[in-house]
Design an enzyme around this catalytic site. Structure first.
Site, PDB file in Angstrom:
ATOM      1  N   GLU A 112       0.824  -1.212   0.000  1.00 59.52           N
ATOM      2  CA  GLU A 112       0.000   0.000   0.000  1.00 59.52           C
ATOM      3  C   GLU A 112       0.856   1.259   0.000  1.00 59.52           C
ATOM      4  O   GLU A 112       0.549   2.238  -0.674  1.00 59.52           O
ATOM      5  CB  GLU A 112      -0.937   0.025   1.224  1.00 59.52           C
ATOM      6  CG  GLU A 112      -1.952  -1.101   1.279  1.00 59.52           C
ATOM      7  CD  GLU A 112      -3.095  -0.950   0.264  1.00 59.52           C
ATOM      8  OE1 GLU A 112      -3.072   0.011  -0.514  1.00 59.52           O
ATOM      9  OE2 GLU A 112      -3.980  -1.818   0.254  1.00 59.52           O
ATOM     10  N   ASP A 259      -4.703  -9.383  -8.400  1.00 56.17           N
ATOM     11  CA  ASP A 259      -5.052  -8.451  -9.487  1.00 56.17           C
ATOM     12  C   ASP A 259      -3.884  -7.673 -10.083  1.00 56.17           C
ATOM     13  O   ASP A 259      -3.551  -7.781 -11.263  1.00 56.17           O
ATOM     14  CB  ASP A 259      -6.146  -7.481  -9.012  1.00 56.17           C
ATOM     15  CG  ASP A 259      -5.901  -6.895  -7.621  1.00 56.17           C
ATOM     16  OD1 ASP A 259      -4.862  -7.197  -7.019  1.00 56.17           O
ATOM     17  OD2 ASP A 259      -6.754  -6.128  -7.134  1.00 56.17           O
ATOM     18  N   GLU A 353     -18.653  -5.953  -2.473  1.00 54.07           N
ATOM     19  CA  GLU A 353     -17.308  -6.521  -2.420  1.00 54.07           C
ATOM     20  C   GLU A 353     -17.260  -7.924  -3.018  1.00 54.07           C
ATOM     21  O   GLU A 353     -16.264  -8.310  -3.617  1.00 54.07           O
ATOM     22  CB  GLU A 353     -16.788  -6.550  -0.975  1.00 54.07           C
ATOM     23  CG  GLU A 353     -16.214  -5.229  -0.511  1.00 54.07           C
ATOM     24  CD  GLU A 353     -14.942  -4.801  -1.251  1.00 54.07           C
ATOM     25  OE1 GLU A 353     -15.037  -4.454  -2.438  1.00 54.07           O
ATOM     26  OE2 GLU A 353     -13.870  -4.809  -0.640  1.00 54.07           O
ATOM     27  N   GLU A 371     -12.524   0.502  -9.464  1.00 50.03           N
ATOM     28  CA  GLU A 371     -12.168  -0.390 -10.577  1.00 50.03           C
ATOM     29  C   GLU A 371     -13.173  -0.381 -11.725  1.00 50.03           C
ATOM     30  O   GLU A 371     -12.796  -0.460 -12.894  1.00 50.03           O
ATOM     31  CB  GLU A 371     -11.971  -1.833 -10.072  1.00 50.03           C
ATOM     32  CG  GLU A 371     -10.652  -2.096  -9.378  1.00 50.03           C
ATOM     33  CD  GLU A 371     -10.585  -1.579  -7.945  1.00 50.03           C
ATOM     34  OE1 GLU A 371     -11.629  -1.088  -7.430  1.00 50.03           O
ATOM     35  OE2 GLU A 371      -9.505  -1.661  -7.337  1.00 50.03           O
ATOM     36  N   THR A 457      -1.285   1.243 -10.591  1.00 50.06           N
ATOM     37  CA  THR A 457      -2.519   0.637 -10.091  1.00 50.06           C
ATOM     38  C   THR A 457      -3.310   1.621  -9.223  1.00 50.06           C
ATOM     39  O   THR A 457      -4.494   1.435  -8.976  1.00 50.06           O
ATOM     40  CB  THR A 457      -2.235  -0.667  -9.330  1.00 50.06           C
ATOM     41  OG1 THR A 457      -3.455  -1.365  -9.144  1.00 50.06           O
ATOM     42  CG2 THR A 457      -1.558  -0.408  -7.992  1.00 50.06           C
TER      43      THR A 457
HETATM   44  C1  DMJ Z   1      -6.379   0.371  -5.121  1.00 51.61           C
HETATM   45  O1  DMJ Z   1      -5.703   0.718  -3.986  1.00 51.61           O
HETATM   46  C2  DMJ Z   1      -5.462  -0.269  -6.106  1.00 51.61           C
HETATM   47  O2  DMJ Z   1      -6.037  -0.189  -7.356  1.00 51.61           O
HETATM   48  C3  DMJ Z   1      -5.143  -1.683  -5.774  1.00 51.61           C
HETATM   49  O3  DMJ Z   1      -4.340  -2.298  -6.758  1.00 51.61           O
HETATM   50  C4  DMJ Z   1      -6.378  -2.504  -5.578  1.00 51.61           C
HETATM   51  N1  DMJ Z   1      -7.550  -1.699  -5.520  1.00 51.61           N
HETATM   52  C5  DMJ Z   1      -7.515  -0.542  -4.712  1.00 51.61           C
HETATM   53  C6  DMJ Z   1      -8.821   0.219  -4.751  1.00 51.61           C
HETATM   54  O4  DMJ Z   1      -9.911  -0.608  -4.803  1.00 51.61           O
END
Ligand code: DMJ
Length: 706
Positions: A112, A259, A353, A371, A457
């Protein structure tokens, strides 16, 4: 206040209503954060105050994303620049430099902190630098954000101190992992995404700072993960032991826990130009499409026994996947899965979710995840279909109606009750508004060319020009190495800047309604086929115009079959029509190479198993964004089932002669000796979609009547 009249590059423009609405929402969310929460990491929108770690009741793992690092400011830094609010941007940079302290005795999630803070600092540094270079703003800026990013990078590095090279999931920003004061370092497992989502930020940090150590560690972790793929299925599990590399959880999907591992393989190739990442991605992608993708569903399977689904529900994180498929060029399943997700949001207002294959709620929480908006943006960009604007408007409408509160936007505790939760995660600001704004905004309204950047991401933007600053030992991008997909990001050499820019280019054109695809055919005319075997083919926008001039010859397979490397059989190809497999590089690159080798035409054959013109609309191939005037040979495309007939014929018969021509000319042909006309196909071409009764029409000559 948001502006409804902006000035970009010396041009005044009015914002559209949709753009204005997103800005207004952004101001409400960000304004609330600044008013009630700053300098805390995040806003608590129901209690109208900041979430400070240690002061609020511990929520478990989720709090590991908070490190008293002013997350939200780091996040929006770049967004302010995107909106061309240079004062806000400059202000946010100053606040970050002044107020963010990294030497905190706090245990944070490596993943994170990397995607949120490091990515935010790097994206903002790139923008600050750009503004400074342009002489517009930030003349005081002396790479402060980059220095902070490097400092943070070094604080995350101790996590990689494992025998395998896979990182610990948590690190203490002050004490690392081995120090007894660190309160971490005892973990044995991490998720695949956690270990495999470092390369973009770490490589960018290395290339911007000149210190290779970051990229080396991120790359090593990816190498280890790759080695651990299940060799039979090429799938990955979701949790792995960081010490011995054993899989802890062997369920394999594309959502939670994995993912962004897939996302980063693809994007590492785009950002860094190293083929290894693309090859790995493609290997996994084929496995995903074989086992996990059950269009429109994406269902997790067991990595060792991939024909068995491990659950009958999907998680909302997988909603990013259609966006990734757009980058991969696989539009059809992307559209189908996105549509399925849209139906779920219609039923429950938001993506819960987790939801079942019957779209029932499995886990009702919705923490304002971005997303679905992300995929909507990518699909709109690839298709230009206004349908996706409507989808975007529905996202906006639901956010305003069901999540807007006086102090921001509140997550939904359960989509069934609509109850709110006192959280507004920073990805809501960093990602949701960015994708929505980009969805609705004109390219010309942006203060820079969005195609010069790749999204991390967390939707921070990193410049693709980083590919030119890679270590010499690494495989440099060469222009000819362009991969071939329906819609792809392509590297295009910008001769003025001397860098490779990234462009969303349609290599395969789904023509607008007014411009129909002219169906072509490959007709086998040598014995024993004698014109009776007719394969439906797609045309090309470049090369010889077959509507003006038919063409024919005997066919020879190219070696290598993809025609992406050096052509090894030019003598055999000389004066013949080459067969080349789609993929790995652009159609134009293949055509050029084969033409140079002496081929007088090229038939491209789809690499996707079991595709056919009966099931997939015909399209026309287009060039690589550069001039294709030099390509003069005729080019047609066959789906794989039609292609298999052609290669099967070649295997069985020494010589196979074919004609390449528009389908409408077919009836005028007389196969040699037979004296019979070739029977026309019954395919119906409607707009740009072709639905054909049969991809192959081999007919009994007795039935021919003309
Ligand atoms: C984000 O923090 C990033 O996209 C992560 O890869 C997964 N998804 C969360 C938000 O849903």
């Amino acid at each position: 206040m948001y502006c409804n009249f902006c000035w970009v590059g010396g041009i005044n423009y009015m914002l559209s209503g949709d753009e204005e609405q997103i800005l207004e929402m952004f101001d409400h969310a960000y304004g609330s954060y600044m008013k009630y929460a700053y300098p805390a990491d995040e806003l608590m929108p129901l209690s109208c105050r900041g979430r400070v770690r240690g002061l609020e009741p511990n929520r478990g793992d989720i709090d590991d994303s908070l490190g008293n690092l002013l997350f939200t400011v780091c996040f929006i830094l770049f967004f302010a620049q995107l909106l061309n609010r240079l004062e806000d941007f400059e202000e946010a940079v100053k606040k970050t430099v002044k107020d963010v302290r990294l030497d905190n005795d706090v245990v944070v999630s490596v993943f994170e902190t990397n995607i949120r803070v490091l990515g935010g600092l790097l994206g903002a540094h790139v923008m600050a630098d750009l503004l400074k270079q342009r002489g517009e703003k930030m003349q005081w800026y002396g790479d402060e954000l980059l220095h902070m990013a490097k400092d943070l990078g070094y604080r995350l590095l101790p996590a990689f101190n494992t025998t395998s090279g896979l990182p610990y999931p948590r690190v203490n920003l002050r004490y690392g992992v081995v120090n007894p004061l660190s309160r971490t370092g005892t973990e044995t497992d991490t998720c695949t995404a956690c270990a495999g989502t470092m390369i973009l930020e770490f490589a960018a940090l290395s290339r911007l700072s000149g210190e290779s150590v970051f990229e080396e560690h991120a790359r090593k972790a990816l190498d280890v993960l790759w080695e651990k793929r299940q060799r039979g299925s090429n799938l990955m599990g979701t949790v792995i032991n960081i010490h011995n590399g054993d899989w802890v959880r062997r369920d394999s999907g594309v959502g939670a826990g994995i993912d962004s591992y897939y996302e980063y393989l693809m994007k590492a190739y785009i950002l860094l130009g190293d083929n290894v990442y693309l090859e790995r991605f493609n290997t996994h992608y084929s496995a995903i499409m074989k086992y996990i993708s059950q269009p429109p569903l994406l269902l997790s399977v067991h990595m060792h026994n991939p024909t068995v689904n491990v659950r009958s529900w999907m998680d909302s994180l997988l909603a990013f996947f259609p966006g990734l498929q757009v980058l991969r060029g696989d539009l059809k399943p992307a559209i189908e899965t996105h549509e399925m997700l849209y139906q779920v949001t219609k039923q429950h207002k938001f993506l819960p979710e987790a939801f079942t294959t019957e779209f029932r709620v499995h886990w009702g929480q919705h923490p304002l995840r971005p997303e679905f908006a992300e995929s909507t943006y990518f699909l709109y960009k690839a298709t230009g279909d206004p349908y996706y604007l409507k989808v975007g408007q529905s996202i906006v409408e639901k956010l305003n109606t069901h999540t807007r509160v006086p102090c921001g936007f509140a997550a939904v505790q359960d989509v069934r009750t609509g109850a709110h939760e006192d959280r507004m995660d920073s990805f809501f600001l960093a990602e949701m508004f960015k994708y929505l704004y980009l969805l609705f905004s004109e390219k010309s309204h942006l203060p820079f060319d969005i195609d010069d950047y790749i999204f991390t991401t967390e939707a921070h933007l990193l410049p693709v020009s980083l590919s030119t600053s890679q270590p010499a030992s690494m495989n440099l991008i060469v222009l000819s190495f362009l991969y071939s997909h329906i819609h792809s990001f392509l590297f295009v050499k910008d001769s003025q800047k001397g860098v490779y820019r990234v462009k969303l280019v349609a290599e395969v054109r789904h023509t607008p309604e007014e411009e129909e695809v002219v169906p072509h055919i490959v007709q086998l005319i040598s014995p024993p086929f004698l014109g009776r075997t007719v394969l439906t083919a797609g045309p090309a926008k470049f090369g010889m115009d077959l509507t003006k001039q038919e063409h024919g010859g005997s066919i020879v397979k190219s070696v290598p079959y993809t025609a992406c490397g050096h052509i090894e059989n030019p003598i055999e190809l000389q004066g013949h029509i080459a067969l080349a497999l789609r993929g790995d590089c652009m159609f134009a690159a293949k055509a050029r190479r084969l033409q140079e080798a002496g081929a007088i035409g090229v038939i491209f054959i789809d690499q996707r198993e079991d595709s056919s013109s009966a099931e997939t609309p015909l399209f026309q191939m287009v060039g690589d964004g550069e001039s294709t005037d030099d390509i003069t040979v005729p080019l047609v495309f066959l789906f794989s089932r039609e292609g298999a007939i052609l290669t099967g014929a070649l295997q069985e018969h020494q010589n196979v002669d074919v004609l390449l021509l528009p389908k409408e000319r077919q009836s005028r042909l007389r196969p040699p000796e037979s004296g019979l006309a070739v029977w026309g196909m019954t395919a119906i071409y409607n707009k740009n979609v072709m639905s054909s009764c049969s991809f192959l029409q081999t007919i009994d000559m007795e039935t021919i009547n003309f």
